[in-house]
Design a protein around this motif. Structure first.
Motif, mmCIF file in Angstrom:
data_model
loop_
_atom_site.group_PDB
_atom_site.id
_atom_site.type_symbol
_atom_site.label_atom_id
_atom_site.label_comp_id
_atom_site.label_asym_id
_atom_site.label_seq_id
_atom_site.Cartn_x
_atom_site.Cartn_y
_atom_site.Cartn_z
ATOM 1 N N ARG A 187 -0.855 -7.111 4.576
ATOM 2 C CA ARG A 187 -0.440 -5.815 4.017
ATOM 3 C C ARG A 187 -1.526 -4.795 4.326
ATOM 4 O O ARG A 187 -2.678 -4.949 3.913
ATOM 5 C CB ARG A 187 -0.221 -5.919 2.507
ATOM 6 N N GLY A 188 -1.168 -3.762 5.079
ATOM 7 C CA GLY A 188 -2.123 -2.733 5.444
ATOM 8 C C GLY A 188 -3.119 -3.169 6.495
ATOM 9 O O GLY A 188 -4.139 -2.515 6.702
ATOM 10 N N TRP A 218 8.364 -10.094 2.344
ATOM 11 C CA TRP A 218 8.656 -9.421 3.610
ATOM 12 C C TRP A 218 8.768 -7.910 3.417
ATOM 13 O O TRP A 218 8.497 -7.133 4.342
ATOM 14 C CB TRP A 218 9.944 -9.956 4.211
ATOM 15 N N GLU A 268 -3.468 -1.876 -1.472
ATOM 16 C CA GLU A 268 -3.069 -1.264 -0.209
ATOM 17 C C GLU A 268 -3.396 -2.156 0.980
ATOM 18 O O GLU A 268 -2.738 -2.074 2.019
ATOM 19 C CB GLU A 268 -3.764 0.092 -0.041
ATOM 20 N N ARG A 269 -4.409 -2.993 0.828
ATOM 21 C CA ARG A 269 -4.803 -3.888 1.911
ATOM 22 C C ARG A 269 -4.997 -5.288 1.330
ATOM 23 O O ARG A 269 -5.834 -5.497 0.468
ATOM 24 C CB ARG A 269 -6.090 -3.392 2.577
ATOM 25 N N ALA A 322 4.533 -11.181 -5.322
ATOM 26 C CA ALA A 322 4.719 -9.884 -4.659
ATOM 27 C C ALA A 322 4.326 -8.724 -5.563
ATOM 28 O O ALA A 322 3.773 -7.717 -5.099
ATOM 29 C CB ALA A 322 6.170 -9.741 -4.204
ATOM 30 N N VAL A 374 0.589 -8.517 -5.251
ATOM 31 C CA VAL A 374 0.180 -8.064 -3.921
ATOM 32 C C VAL A 374 0.420 -6.568 -3.767
ATOM 33 O O VAL A 374 -0.385 -5.854 -3.152
ATOM 34 C CB VAL A 374 0.941 -8.856 -2.831
ATOM 35 N N ALA A 375 1.517 -6.068 -4.336
ATOM 36 C CA ALA A 375 1.886 -4.660 -4.201
ATOM 37 C C ALA A 375 0.852 -3.723 -4.814
ATOM 38 O O ALA A 375 0.823 -2.531 -4.482
ATOM 39 C CB ALA A 375 3.253 -4.417 -4.832
ATOM 40 N N LEU A 405 6.867 -6.160 1.669
ATOM 41 C CA LEU A 405 5.524 -5.616 1.497
ATOM 42 C C LEU A 405 4.618 -5.846 2.686
ATOM 43 O O LEU A 405 3.637 -5.112 2.882
ATOM 44 C CB LEU A 405 4.854 -6.270 0.282
ATOM 45 N N ALA A 406 4.892 -6.889 3.471
ATOM 46 C CA ALA A 406 3.910 -7.359 4.438
ATOM 47 C C ALA A 406 4.584 -7.853 5.712
ATOM 48 O O ALA A 406 5.807 -8.038 5.758
ATOM 49 C CB ALA A 406 3.075 -8.484 3.812
#
Length: 271
Positions: free
Chosen positions: A244-245, A208, A187-188, A180, A183-184, A210-211
């Motif tokens: 995410r995004g 969850w 933005e996408r 995570a 991933v953070a 984050l996405a």
């Protein structure tokens, strides 16, 4: 004789021993088109000794732009890639996320066991590859990989992972936290993989936050039994396409006779 020799070289082509695309003779364009906005995740099941011809045939039915596989031996992925091209006309680039050399899983010799882990196949070239082993793997070394590639014509960071086996909740919690954090930074992003945890498992909380899952009815706090589509033969949801995004679109879970995990694909709505 000289002309014959030259023709033989052209027909045979070249192939690098490491399984990368370097030096490999490839068609100028694929014979078939992939679905440009489709991504897919599939745990291949290992050791299962299934036919890579059959695995490739099942992948070809859905023809994703990007595919993440877990429990993957490098030689199997090479064979699947070749069958997709030679039999089905689908051309993919490949990146490997090897975290373990294990003869019992992937064959090879005692001094050169087969490479085991994750892989990403993409119809578009991939850049900025990263492979990381988790600080704690549990009963078997585990890790994640990440690449930047195109989905629906746009650059996206794609992650692929396989978390620790069942009944190792604390280990998975640490792994999910590491993933995570990475991933953070984007933005996408699309996160594919076998997480070995159901949606309301506490260890998945960092993801969850984050996405969202591609299954619109699937959330960490389920309000009714069966809201999340099962992705395994034992009727649990362990496999995810986290976004995410990116907005989720159509998705499908397809049971396979060649693995104990189902194929999960999603058609995404990229802004």
């Amino acid at each position: 004789m000289g002309t014959v020799a030259v023709l033989c070289v052209i027909l045979v082509g070249s192939r690098s021993p490491g399984g990368s695309d370097t030096g490999r003779s490839r068609p100028v364009r694929p014979e078939r088109d992939v679905v440009a906005n489709r991504v897919m995740t599939w745990n291949l099941c290992n050791p299962c000794k299934e036919s890579n011809v059959h695995r490739a045939a099942e992948i070809a039915v859905f023809a994703p732009q990007v595919l993440g596989v877990q429990e993957a031996c490098v030689r199997d992925v090479e064979a699947i890639r070749d069958h997709l091209e030679n039999i089905h006309g689908l051309v993919y680039h490949v990146r490997y996320g090897t975290v373990l050399n294990k003869r019992s899983r992937c064959g090879g010799t005692p001094w050169k066991p087969g490479a085991f882990g994750q892989a990403v196949l993409s119809a578009a070239p991939m850049t900025d590859p990263v492979t990381e082993e988790y600080p704690e793997g549990g009963s078997e070394d585990r890790g994640y990989m990440a690449v930047t590639t195109e989905v629906d014509g746009q650059n996206v960071r794609v992650f692929n992972t396989h978390l620790a086996q069942r009944r190792q909740e604390s280990v998975r919690a640490g792994q999910a936290a590491v993933l995570a954090t990475e991933v953070a930074r984007h933005e996408r992003a699309i996160v594919l993989g076998d997480f070995n945890a159901v949606p309301d498992a506490p260890e998945l909380s960092p993801l969850w936050s984050l996405a969202v899952d591609t299954d619109p009815g699937c959330r960490p706090a389920r309000t009714a039994v069966g809201t999340c589509r099962a992705t395994t033969d034992w009727q649990s949801k362990f496999d995810y396409v986290f976004l995410r995004g990116i907005a989720p679109g159509e998705y499908r879970v397809h049971p396979s006779r060649y693995s104990d995990h189902h194929q999960l694909y999603a058609d995404l709505d990229l802004p």
